[in-house]
Scaffold this motif. Structure first.
Motif, PDB file in Angstrom:
ATOM      1  N   PHE A 160      -8.960  -0.598  14.290  1.00 23.96           N
ATOM      2  CA  PHE A 160      -7.625  -1.079  13.499  1.00 23.96           C
ATOM      3  C   PHE A 160      -6.403  -0.020  14.020  1.00 23.96           C
ATOM      4  CE2 PHE A 160      -4.411  -1.359  10.320  1.00 23.96           C
ATOM      5  CZ  PHE A 160      -4.512  -2.833   9.874  1.00 23.96           C
ATOM      6  N   GLY A 162      -3.200  -0.328  14.033  1.00 28.58           N
ATOM      7  CA  GLY A 162      -1.699  -0.066  13.532  1.00 28.58           C
ATOM      8  C   GLY A 162      -0.703  -0.712  14.368  1.00 28.58           C
ATOM      9  N   CYS A 203      -0.608  -5.219  10.399  1.00 26.92           N
ATOM     10  CA  CYS A 203      -0.140  -4.168   9.664  1.00 26.92           C
ATOM     11  C   CYS A 203      -1.268  -4.093   8.362  1.00 26.92           C
ATOM     12  CB  CYS A 203       1.325  -4.486   8.983  1.00 26.92           C
ATOM     13  SG  CYS A 203       1.918  -3.235   7.766  1.00 26.92           S
ATOM     14  N   CYS A 204      -1.399  -2.619   8.031  1.00 21.81           N
ATOM     15  CA  CYS A 204      -2.383  -2.229   7.042  1.00 21.81           C
ATOM     16  C   CYS A 204      -1.802  -2.704   5.707  1.00 21.81           C
ATOM     17  CB  CYS A 204      -2.840  -0.655   7.416  1.00 21.81           C
ATOM     18  SG  CYS A 204      -1.280   0.404   6.839  1.00 21.81           S
ATOM     19  N   TRP A 206       0.560  -0.473   4.410  1.00 21.04           N
ATOM     20  CA  TRP A 206       1.011   0.635   3.858  1.00 21.04           C
ATOM     21  C   TRP A 206       2.427   0.608   3.621  1.00 21.04           C
ATOM     22  CZ3 TRP A 206      -0.087   5.588   1.731  1.00 21.04           C
ATOM     23  CH2 TRP A 206       0.695   6.310   1.809  1.00 21.04           C
ATOM     24  N   ALA A 220      -4.804  -4.835   2.823  1.00 20.48           N
ATOM     25  CA  ALA A 220      -5.831  -3.972   3.308  1.00 20.48           C
ATOM     26  C   ALA A 220      -7.168  -4.764   3.228  1.00 20.48           C
ATOM     27  CB  ALA A 220      -5.714  -2.726   2.721  1.00 20.48           C
ATOM     28  N   HIS A 223      -8.374  -7.159   5.608  1.00 26.10           N
ATOM     29  CA  HIS A 223      -8.594  -6.723   7.088  1.00 26.10           C
ATOM     30  C   HIS A 223      -9.900  -6.139   6.635  1.00 26.10           C
ATOM     31  CE1 HIS A 223      -4.667  -7.489   8.127  1.00 26.10           C
ATOM     32  NE2 HIS A 223      -4.098  -6.294   7.733  1.00 26.10           N
ATOM     33  N   THR A 237      -9.427   4.134  13.144  1.00 26.18           N
ATOM     34  CA  THR A 237      -8.010   3.870  13.384  1.00 26.18           C
ATOM     35  C   THR A 237      -7.452   4.956  13.938  1.00 26.18           C
ATOM     36  OG1 THR A 237      -6.074   3.520  12.209  1.00 26.18           O
ATOM     37  CG2 THR A 237      -7.441   4.843  10.874  1.00 26.18           C
ATOM     38  N   CYS A 242      -2.527   4.356   8.099  1.00 27.38           N
ATOM     39  CA  CYS A 242      -3.298   3.421   7.902  1.00 27.38           C
ATOM     40  C   CYS A 242      -4.852   3.912   7.333  1.00 27.38           C
ATOM     41  CB  CYS A 242      -3.659   2.687   9.251  1.00 27.38           C
ATOM     42  SG  CYS A 242      -2.287   1.952  10.358  1.00 27.38           S
ATOM     43  N   HIS A 243      -5.232   5.113   7.822  1.00 26.42           N
ATOM     44  CA  HIS A 243      -6.291   5.457   7.110  1.00 26.42           C
ATOM     45  C   HIS A 243      -6.298   5.493   5.544  1.00 26.42           C
ATOM     46  CE1 HIS A 243      -9.182   8.666   5.994  1.00 26.42           C
ATOM     47  NE2 HIS A 243     -10.108   8.212   7.234  1.00 26.42           N
ATOM     48  N   ASN A 245      -4.219   3.824   3.706  1.00 28.00           N
ATOM     49  CA  ASN A 245      -4.451   2.689   2.831  1.00 28.00           C
ATOM     50  C   ASN A 245      -5.824   1.980   3.005  1.00 28.00           C
ATOM     51  OD1 ASN A 245      -2.228   1.312   1.365  1.00 28.00           O
ATOM     52  ND2 ASN A 245      -2.095  -0.489   2.694  1.00 28.00           N
ATOM     53  N   LEU A 246      -6.532   2.218   3.989  1.00 27.89           N
ATOM     54  CA  LEU A 246      -7.696   1.473   4.097  1.00 27.89           C
ATOM     55  C   LEU A 246      -8.935   2.305   3.643  1.00 27.89           C
ATOM     56  CD1 LEU A 246      -7.229   0.504   7.832  1.00 27.89           C
ATOM     57  CD2 LEU A 246      -7.258  -1.063   6.070  1.00 27.89           C
TER      58      LEU A 246
END
Length: 301
Positions: A160, A162, A203-204, A206, A220, A223, A237, A242-243, A245-246
């Motif tokens: 992922f 970003g 985009c994640c 965030w 999120a 994905h 990632t 991103c981390h 949010n995921l």
């Protein structure tokens, strides 16, 4: 390329020193294992995460001109491990280098503010590079492969990237911004199997999370579900935002989409360091919200 005597001015960023402390730890562990020297820019400021320019482009440029100038003082490239920091600072670097030719008065204005604060001027003499692309272009896949002591064979990894890493600049010198391969190639270098899915370059969510939380979590969740559908054992990632949010918000994402997910999300340096024999404890893998135990069990760690 040669992997000898690599040295960088290290810009850790805010999130890796706070909410994602494990990214800071794993970056240090990985570079130490590779013999890469990091000189931390302890006087650096937050890049602004793209928000400074909403108020003032000059503010974003001045703050990050100072960050870059700190690396220039050391005659080193500025290294970051955050896609967002990479996108913001590299975009400023591109813009200021252009202004040296097209609008020197603007650069003089930026440097005037730096001078008032007793800071060195921006010279445009270095480059801004994400850890991922430093390993790809400066260290090299083959050199990484030769350092592997624990093959990640059998582990299916979903990259992922970003959006800031790929498309914040006018040009992307190291990869294809719409169909990147650097992370997947790195997975293969350490023995893992890359899996491809629709959202890997999107985009994640965030940036939406503060004012459109449900939409952010739905993005999120989409994905993560797509990655699970490809058979991924984990997502990887190169961006701590991103981390967040995921991984950190995955339990909240599950509530919004009404489905259990449970997919581990690793920081890029954590994955590569595991293949180099670095102990999981050194990489802060126990700090994740979604347990990384299934990944470690699959690897026999």
């Amino acid at each position: 390329m040669s992997s000898t005597a690599l040295k960088y001015a290290y810009y850790p960023g805010c999130v890796a020193q706070g909410a994602c402390r494990e990214l800071h730890l794993s970056t240090q562990a990985l570079t130490q294992a590779l013999g890469i020297e990091l000189i931390e820019l302890k006087k650096a400021a937050c890049c602004g995460s793209g928000t400074f320019k909403e108020d003032s482009q000059l503010l974003e440029d001045t703050v990050n001109a100072r960050n870059i100038a700190l690396a220039e003082e050391l005659n080193l490239p500025l290294l970051t491990h955050c896609s967002t920091c990479q996108g913001v600072i590299a975009h400023v670097d591109d813009r200021l280098k252009e202004s040296q030719q097209s609008d020197p008065a603007y650069l003089d204005k930026v440097n005037g503010f730096l001078q008032k604060e007793g800071c060195s001027p921006y010279r445009g003499s270095t480059e801004v590079k994400h850890l991922l692309y430093a390993l790809v272009t400066d260290y090299g896949y083959k050199a990484i492969q030769q350092k592997v002591t624990k093959s990640l064979s059998g582990l299916k990894c979903a990259a992922f990237y970003g959006c800031y890493l790929l498309r914040a600049r006018k040009t992307m010198p190291y990869d294809d911004p719409f169909n990147p391969q650097a992370m997947e190639n790195m997975f293969e270098a350490v023995g893992a199997t890359p899996v491809y899915y629709r959202g890997r370059t999107q985009c994640c969510g965030w940036p939406l999370s503060s004012y459109a939380t449900e939409q952010s979590f739905k993005m999120a969740g989409m994905h993560i579900q797509d990655a699970i559908a490809t058979g991924a054992d984990c997502m990887v990632t190169p961006c701590p935002l991103c981390h967040l949010n995921l991984d950190s918000r995955q339990p909240e994402v599950e509530k919004v989409i009404g489905r259990k997910l449970g997919l581990p999300v690793l920081h890029f340096p954590q994955l590569i360091a595991l293949a180099l024999g670095v102990a999981p404890k050194q990489l802060g893998l126990e700090r994740h919200i979604v347990s990384t135990r299934p990944v470690l069990e699959k690897l026999g760690l």
